[in-house]
Motif scaffolding. Sequence first.
Motif, short mmCIF file in Angstrom:
data_model
loop_
_atom_site.label_atom_id
_atom_site.label_comp_id
_atom_site.label_asym_id
_atom_site.label_seq_id
_atom_site.Cartn_x
_atom_site.Cartn_y
_atom_site.Cartn_z
N ASN A 1 -2.88 7.70 8.48
CA ASN A 1 -4.14 7.90 7.77
C ASN A 1 -5.33 7.61 8.68
O ASN A 1 -5.44 6.53 9.26
CB ASN A 1 -4.19 6.99 6.53
CG ASN A 1 -5.32 7.36 5.60
OD1 ASN A 1 -6.47 7.05 5.84
ND2 ASN A 1 -4.98 8.06 4.53
N LEU B 1 -0.57 10.67 0.24
CA LEU B 1 -1.59 10.59 -0.82
C LEU B 1 -1.72 11.89 -1.60
O LEU B 1 -2.61 12.02 -2.44
CB LEU B 1 -2.94 10.23 -0.21
CG LEU B 1 -2.99 8.93 0.61
CD1 LEU B 1 -4.41 8.65 1.09
CD2 LEU B 1 -2.47 7.75 -0.19
N ARG C 1 -6.90 -2.43 -0.72
CA ARG C 1 -6.55 -1.89 0.59
C ARG C 1 -6.32 -0.38 0.55
O ARG C 1 -6.30 0.27 1.60
CB ARG C 1 -5.31 -2.60 1.15
CG ARG C 1 -4.04 -2.37 0.38
CD ARG C 1 -2.85 -3.12 0.99
NE ARG C 1 -2.23 -2.41 2.11
CZ ARG C 1 -2.41 -2.70 3.39
NH1 ARG C 1 -3.23 -3.68 3.75
NH2 ARG C 1 -1.80 -2.02 4.34
N ASP C 2 -6.16 0.19 -0.63
CA ASP C 2 -5.95 1.63 -0.76
C ASP C 2 -7.22 2.37 -1.20
O ASP C 2 -7.18 3.58 -1.40
CB ASP C 2 -4.83 1.91 -1.76
CG ASP C 2 -3.48 1.45 -1.25
OD1 ASP C 2 -3.17 1.70 -0.07
OD2 ASP C 2 -2.72 0.83 -2.03
N ASP D 1 -3.17 6.12 -4.11
CA ASP D 1 -2.33 5.47 -3.10
C ASP D 1 -1.04 6.26 -2.91
O ASP D 1 -0.88 7.35 -3.46
CB ASP D 1 -2.04 4.01 -3.49
CG ASP D 1 -1.29 3.88 -4.82
OD1 ASP D 1 -0.75 4.90 -5.31
OD2 ASP D 1 -1.24 2.77 -5.37
N ARG E 1 -9.63 3.94 -0.08
CA ARG E 1 -10.18 4.64 1.08
C ARG E 1 -11.39 5.49 0.69
O ARG E 1 -12.36 5.58 1.43
CB ARG E 1 -9.09 5.50 1.71
CG ARG E 1 -7.89 4.69 2.21
CD ARG E 1 -6.78 5.58 2.71
NE ARG E 1 -5.65 4.81 3.21
CZ ARG E 1 -4.60 4.44 2.48
NH1 ARG E 1 -4.54 4.79 1.19
NH2 ARG E 1 -3.62 3.73 3.00
N TYR F 1 4.13 -3.08 -4.53
CA TYR F 1 4.52 -1.94 -3.72
C TYR F 1 6.04 -1.84 -3.67
O TYR F 1 6.72 -2.79 -3.25
CB TYR F 1 3.98 -2.09 -2.30
CG TYR F 1 2.48 -1.96 -2.18
CD1 TYR F 1 1.85 -0.76 -2.45
CD2 TYR F 1 1.70 -3.04 -1.78
CE1 TYR F 1 0.46 -0.63 -2.33
CE2 TYR F 1 0.33 -2.93 -1.65
CZ TYR F 1 -0.28 -1.72 -1.93
OH TYR F 1 -1.65 -1.61 -1.81
N ILE G 1 -5.67 1.33 -8.12
CA ILE G 1 -5.14 1.07 -6.79
C ILE G 1 -5.59 -0.29 -6.28
O ILE G 1 -6.56 -0.87 -6.76
CB ILE G 1 -5.57 2.17 -5.80
CG1 ILE G 1 -7.10 2.28 -5.76
CG2 ILE G 1 -4.95 3.51 -6.19
CD1 ILE G 1 -7.62 3.30 -4.75
N ASP H 1 -7.73 4.66 7.62
CA ASP H 1 -7.21 3.34 7.97
C ASP H 1 -7.57 2.98 9.42
O ASP H 1 -7.77 1.80 9.75
CB ASP H 1 -5.69 3.30 7.80
CG ASP H 1 -5.28 3.42 6.34
OD1 ASP H 1 -6.16 3.37 5.47
OD2 ASP H 1 -4.07 3.58 6.08
#
Length: 674
Positions: A183, A157, A82-83, A72, A85, A259, A79, A186
């Motif tokens: 990103n 990242l 939502r991170d 992240d 990816r 965060y 992570i 996303d």
Amino acid sequence: MPSFGWLLAVLSLTAMTGDAFAAAAFTRTERNCSLTPPYLPSTAVNTTLQLQELRERMLPMNISAYIIPGTDAHLSEYIAPRDARMAFMTGFTGSAGTAVVTRTKAALWTDSRYWVQAERQMDCNWELEKDVSISSVAAWLISEVPPGGMIGFDPFLFSLKTHESYAISLESSNRSLKSIPVNLVDQVWIERPPIPPHNLTRLPDRVIQRSWQKKVDQIRLQMRDNPYKPTALLLSALDETAWLFNLRGNDIPYNPFFYSYTLLTMDEIWLFVHMGRVTEELKEYLNTSCTGPLCVQLRSYDSVLSHVKNYVVQPGVEVWIGTEYTNYALYEVITPQDKLMTSSYSPVLTTKAVKDDTEQRILREAHVRDAVAVIQLLMWLEKAVPEGKETELTAAEYVNKCRNKQKDSRGPSFETISASGPNAALAHYSPTEETSRRLTVDEMYLVDSGGQYLDGTTDITRTVHWGTPTAMQKEAFTRVLMGNIEISRTIFPSGTRGVNMEMLGRRALWEVGLNYGHGTGHGVGNYFGVHEWPVGFQSNNIPFTAGMFTSIEPGYYKENDFGIRIEDVAVIVPAQTKYGNNYLTFDTVSLVPYDRKLIDTSLLRSEQIQWLNKYYETIRQLVGPELDNQKLHEEKDWMLRNTEPFSESGSSAAACSSSLAFITLAVALLHNIA
């Protein structure tokens, strides 16, 4: 829990070729893309749609490839959903890896802990590259991207080191990196999980020795004493801000983080968070209504980049960053270079690594209660497994249920590794409904689990056998235990680096040609991350000093057969020596006995048996009263039976082996001094 660090090449994982490889055939649990049509297990994820949509977004960016790290914006090991990816794009859910997508191909790089898992989770759109080095990724990119091509990446990242490594590898090949702050994954991830709605919480006073104001003063003193005289410190790792303000959150599964960023100067404090999660009570706690040196000014999480930009345009400022956890997006706005000061780790991380008296005391107390939960599991399995009803998954659920009953429990500290037989040969395997195997008395069983408590984080691994182990299993277990003991009983000068004694954990295995492919230990936090940097046995860990906590976890894994790991958490304490001062040793705080059935005492030296007996006496002294307090009388009887002292009469008297251990450590220390 094994961490990714000094990763040795484990030859057994790559030795199978030709018909032997086909014979293993992954028994319908792993993909086979060489068949027509390809065979995909039920655990594989169809990634065709997301790859198509990502490539459509790559075209207007004029990039030939896109790099997707498994981290992240805070370069975290663990992570938030939502991170994830990399997992969304590939289907692979391991905690380490890098994915790359070109206009026609897609590949994943990960280490040996996850090769089998990747083969189970990825479809045939993806190539698996059994390497983790950036040079390997770069070489693949050079072979797939035409000269003059650009390779896109999200600067939030990438670490500084990651960006530099890619740039060096690509610079002579006429390929270049292109920073894309928005990103691309996303943009195609329609159902990307939202930010959790939880409010931040402060730690109770009973588990705190230093207020956040004292911590701020302590860090500012280090800034003032630094010869480069930085005017500000930028904190990017999630545990840095959480530690500084004695706050916790719920953004990361198993890790009580939120965060955040912090920019600290000599007379101001800016905290960047999602504002709606800060209650009025917390605003008062942080003194947000004033603007003095000990008043926290709240800013929105997404404004950190613009705020740092505005700060560095001022004359005479210099920002201190820890390069290990500052992303490239923040780094590249701190210009010119004379406004930047770097160290591998920020002073917050190095200060946090040494626990104060209260943190040491409560972390020890958490391990006592945690031992009760693990003892309950092992006793239950000893009874239940012969009946043939329990599985890897039910065992994982049981130990977590036992932990949840303990005082101040806040759930597990990571996904429980509960593995039997060939699954235990996968260092990071966790059971699912699809993969969970029934436990039997004919196979070894490995459980690596941990808990989060208000007063500490735990991590412990035990390997057991309920039937008759083979001679090889028993020898391998004993040699793993010898490695654990040799590190645990070592006395060393303060300031010794863990990497220079790590070989002691492997030496007994090396003697018979065995090894393991993960790190030997990692730092552990106080209601923080189960892998807490920068403490441990890896080359980029800081030297050991008193008050640090680390795991010690050698192992051995025989592919498609069994796995062994013994993991304890230990605190570094002063050692009493005959002549020298400022020497240290380890004091083990994990308090669960090892499986007696797997220990071959004829391989142990007298001093190793003495250490083992002393450790067992400590378990009796510390865990016994807690079992009494919880009225767990049957569990106490089990603990007493399994901590009976071992006889030294059958131990090995190999003096040369002891001398070799000393020589090994001496050579390591000489390298450390050099």
